[in-house]
Design a protein around this motif. Structure first.
Motif, PDB file in Angstrom:
ATOM      1  N   ILE A 200      -8.094   6.463   5.122  1.00 53.25           N
ATOM      2  CA  ILE A 200      -8.874   8.170   5.467  1.00 53.25           C
ATOM      3  C   ILE A 200      -9.639   7.845   3.502  1.00 53.25           C
ATOM      4  O   ILE A 200      -8.975   7.227   2.494  1.00 53.25           O
ATOM      5  CB  ILE A 200      -8.692   9.275   4.929  1.00 53.25           C
ATOM      6  CG1 ILE A 200      -7.936   9.801   6.687  1.00 53.25           C
ATOM      7  CG2 ILE A 200      -9.323   9.944   4.604  1.00 53.25           C
ATOM      8  CD1 ILE A 200      -6.771  10.945   6.555  1.00 53.25           C
ATOM      9  N   ASP A 201     -10.786   7.072   3.578  1.00 59.91           N
ATOM     10  CA  ASP A 201     -11.416   6.451   2.008  1.00 59.91           C
ATOM     11  C   ASP A 201     -10.613   5.241   1.881  1.00 59.91           C
ATOM     12  O   ASP A 201     -10.249   4.275   3.252  1.00 59.91           O
ATOM     13  CB  ASP A 201     -11.553   7.379   1.050  1.00 59.91           C
ATOM     14  CG  ASP A 201     -12.246   8.729   1.788  1.00 59.91           C
ATOM     15  OD1 ASP A 201     -13.583   8.732   1.915  1.00 59.91           O
ATOM     16  OD2 ASP A 201     -11.986  10.060   1.017  1.00 59.91           O
ATOM     17  N   ASP A 202     -10.116   5.264   0.402  1.00 56.99           N
ATOM     18  CA  ASP A 202      -8.827   3.671   0.542  1.00 56.99           C
ATOM     19  C   ASP A 202      -8.191   4.066   0.459  1.00 56.99           C
ATOM     20  O   ASP A 202      -6.702   4.325  -0.389  1.00 56.99           O
ATOM     21  CB  ASP A 202      -9.478   3.798  -1.020  1.00 56.99           C
ATOM     22  CG  ASP A 202      -9.194   4.190  -1.452  1.00 56.99           C
ATOM     23  OD1 ASP A 202      -9.389   5.889  -1.754  1.00 56.99           O
ATOM     24  OD2 ASP A 202      -9.815   3.857  -3.396  1.00 56.99           O
ATOM     25  N   LEU A 203      -7.415   5.992   1.452  1.00 55.47           N
ATOM     26  CA  LEU A 203      -5.815   6.090   1.568  1.00 55.47           C
ATOM     27  C   LEU A 203      -5.818   5.628   2.588  1.00 55.47           C
ATOM     28  O   LEU A 203      -6.283   5.413   3.337  1.00 55.47           O
ATOM     29  CB  LEU A 203      -5.598   7.373   1.123  1.00 55.47           C
ATOM     30  CG  LEU A 203      -5.627   8.631  -0.004  1.00 55.47           C
ATOM     31  CD1 LEU A 203      -6.885   7.745  -0.828  1.00 55.47           C
ATOM     32  CD2 LEU A 203      -5.366   9.647  -0.299  1.00 55.47           C
ATOM     33  N   SER A 204      -4.850   4.663   2.836  1.00 55.36           N
ATOM     34  CA  SER A 204      -3.833   4.310   3.973  1.00 55.36           C
ATOM     35  C   SER A 204      -2.246   5.472   3.942  1.00 55.36           C
ATOM     36  O   SER A 204      -1.936   5.240   3.317  1.00 55.36           O
ATOM     37  CB  SER A 204      -3.750   3.462   4.073  1.00 55.36           C
ATOM     38  OG  SER A 204      -2.265   3.354   5.287  1.00 55.36           O
ATOM     39  N   ILE A 205      -2.437   6.142   4.814  1.00 53.03           N
ATOM     40  CA  ILE A 205      -1.448   7.273   5.482  1.00 53.03           C
ATOM     41  C   ILE A 205      -0.868   7.597   6.817  1.00 53.03           C
ATOM     42  O   ILE A 205      -1.393   7.980   7.576  1.00 53.03           O
ATOM     43  CB  ILE A 205      -2.638   8.958   5.604  1.00 53.03           C
ATOM     44  CG1 ILE A 205      -3.458   9.136   4.226  1.00 53.03           C
ATOM     45  CG2 ILE A 205      -1.407   9.605   5.945  1.00 53.03           C
ATOM     46  CD1 ILE A 205      -4.509   9.629   4.373  1.00 53.03           C
ATOM     47  N   SER A 206       0.438   7.546   6.659  1.00 51.19           N
ATOM     48  CA  SER A 206       1.355   6.929   7.670  1.00 51.19           C
ATOM     49  C   SER A 206       2.329   8.251   7.371  1.00 51.19           C
ATOM     50  O   SER A 206       2.241   9.183   7.114  1.00 51.19           O
ATOM     51  CB  SER A 206       2.280   6.357   7.553  1.00 51.19           C
ATOM     52  OG  SER A 206       1.983   4.857   7.794  1.00 51.19           O
ATOM     53  N   THR A 207       2.524   9.075   9.429  1.00 50.28           N
ATOM     54  CA  THR A 207       2.905  10.158   9.469  1.00 50.28           C
ATOM     55  C   THR A 207       4.549   9.631   9.839  1.00 50.28           C
ATOM     56  O   THR A 207       4.834   9.300  10.390  1.00 50.28           O
ATOM     57  CB  THR A 207       2.743  11.094  10.247  1.00 50.28           C
ATOM     58  OG1 THR A 207       1.571  10.126  11.498  1.00 50.28           O
ATOM     59  CG2 THR A 207       1.287  11.417   9.732  1.00 50.28           C
ATOM     60  N   LEU A 208       5.642  10.452   9.214  1.00 51.30           N
ATOM     61  CA  LEU A 208       6.349  11.208   9.864  1.00 51.30           C
ATOM     62  C   LEU A 208       6.809  12.279  10.929  1.00 51.30           C
ATOM     63  O   LEU A 208       6.407  13.153  10.910  1.00 51.30           O
ATOM     64  CB  LEU A 208       7.752  10.647   8.994  1.00 51.30           C
ATOM     65  CG  LEU A 208       8.038   9.387   8.508  1.00 51.30           C
ATOM     66  CD1 LEU A 208       6.666   8.880   7.265  1.00 51.30           C
ATOM     67  CD2 LEU A 208       9.463   9.067   7.719  1.00 51.30           C
ATOM     68  N   LEU A 209       8.375  12.369  11.935  1.00 51.69           N
ATOM     69  CA  LEU A 209       8.325  13.131  12.412  1.00 51.69           C
ATOM     70  C   LEU A 209       9.612  14.046  11.436  1.00 51.69           C
ATOM     71  O   LEU A 209      10.126  13.756  11.215  1.00 51.69           O
ATOM     72  CB  LEU A 209       9.148  12.728  14.155  1.00 51.69           C
ATOM     73  CG  LEU A 209       9.071  14.281  14.470  1.00 51.69           C
ATOM     74  CD1 LEU A 209       8.553  15.158  14.963  1.00 51.69           C
ATOM     75  CD2 LEU A 209      10.647  13.623  16.248  1.00 51.69           C
ATOM     76  N   SER A 210       8.627  15.539  11.306  1.00 49.68           N
ATOM     77  CA  SER A 210       9.637  16.379  10.607  1.00 49.68           C
ATOM     78  C   SER A 210      11.080  16.528  11.450  1.00 49.68           C
ATOM     79  O   SER A 210      10.923  16.711  12.862  1.00 49.68           O
ATOM     80  CB  SER A 210       8.837  17.409  10.103  1.00 49.68           C
ATOM     81  OG  SER A 210       9.961  18.310   9.537  1.00 49.68           O
TER      82      SER A 210
END
Length: 227
Positions: free
Chosen positions: A92-102
């Motif tokens: 997203i734009d110049d952000l790389s965002i990864s998600t983990l399972l809560s």
């Protein structure tokens, strides 16, 4: 060309924090607290899940010229936002965002921006409650360890749950995180008004092999400048 490393971290309240970098602002799980935003830097608003203590609809009323919303897909609203799923990576734009399972609901965030890596747990924690069925506590342990062991890179700032309501087990999540994830700075979150937690935490003898520095949160709207 990026300038020198700069990070200002403000603990707003509970799990809410504002992180100001050289060129970006990241707001995580705003619930309440006093916000001082820089209108000259784009604002990225993250919400890990829909629980009232992590999500306040007032975020959509912020007066800022450049806002991007990154929301757990547990919130399905008709807002202009990125809705993210678990175990995914987004650019997203110049952000790389990864998600983990809560281990509760929604996701945790791992954000790469300005050559820095920032982790916000949301409600991802080793939730062990006395009196709960053993199968539930086993699920919490196994899922939490699986998720944090998937982090295979150094973290500059990690916002990690430390919840005194767990009584003698309040350090389970933090202790495992310190052991498994190379981290420079830890911002404890999920405090509500229990700021005495910091005094207890600083007296603990922790296995801290990577020598992470724990930021001493003692009040609402407290800021730390990290260099």
């Amino acid at each position: 060309m990026l300038s020198l490393f700069y990070m200002k971290v403000t603990h707003l309240y509970h799990s809410g924090c504002l992180i100001e970098l050289e060129y970006h602002q990241l707001l995580f799980d705003y619930y309440q607290g006093e916000l001082h935003l820089n209108n000259d830097k784009p604002l990225y608003v993250f919400v890990s899940h829909r629980h009232y203590d992590h999500y306040n609809p007032e975020i959509f009323q912020f007066n800022h010229p450049q806002i991007t919303y990154i929301l757990s897909n547990t919130l399905r609203h008709k807002h202009d936002a990125y809705y993210v799923d678990v175990h995914q990576t987004y650019q997203i734009d110049d952000l790389s965002i990864s998600t983990l399972l809560s281990t509760d609901e929604g996701c945790a965030f791992l954000v790469h921006v300005e050559n820095q890596t920032i982790y916000h747990a949301g409600d991802l924690n080793w939730w062990h409650w006395q009196g709960e069925p053993q199968a539930d506590n086993d699920y919490q342990r196994n899922t939490y360890l699986q998720e944090i062991q998937s982090i295979n890179e150094p973290i500059d700032l990690a916002c990690v749950v430390v919840d005194i309501r767990q009584e003698k087990d309040y350090l389970l999540g933090l202790s495992a995180f310190l052991k498994h994830v190379q981290t420079k700075y830890i911002l404890p979150i999920h405090y509500f008004d229990r700021y005495e937690t910091t005094q207890l935490l600083l007296k603990e003898t922790l296995d801290n092999p990577y020598h992470a520095k724990i930021l001493p949160v003692i009040q609402q709207n407290q800021s730390f400048e990290i260099e």
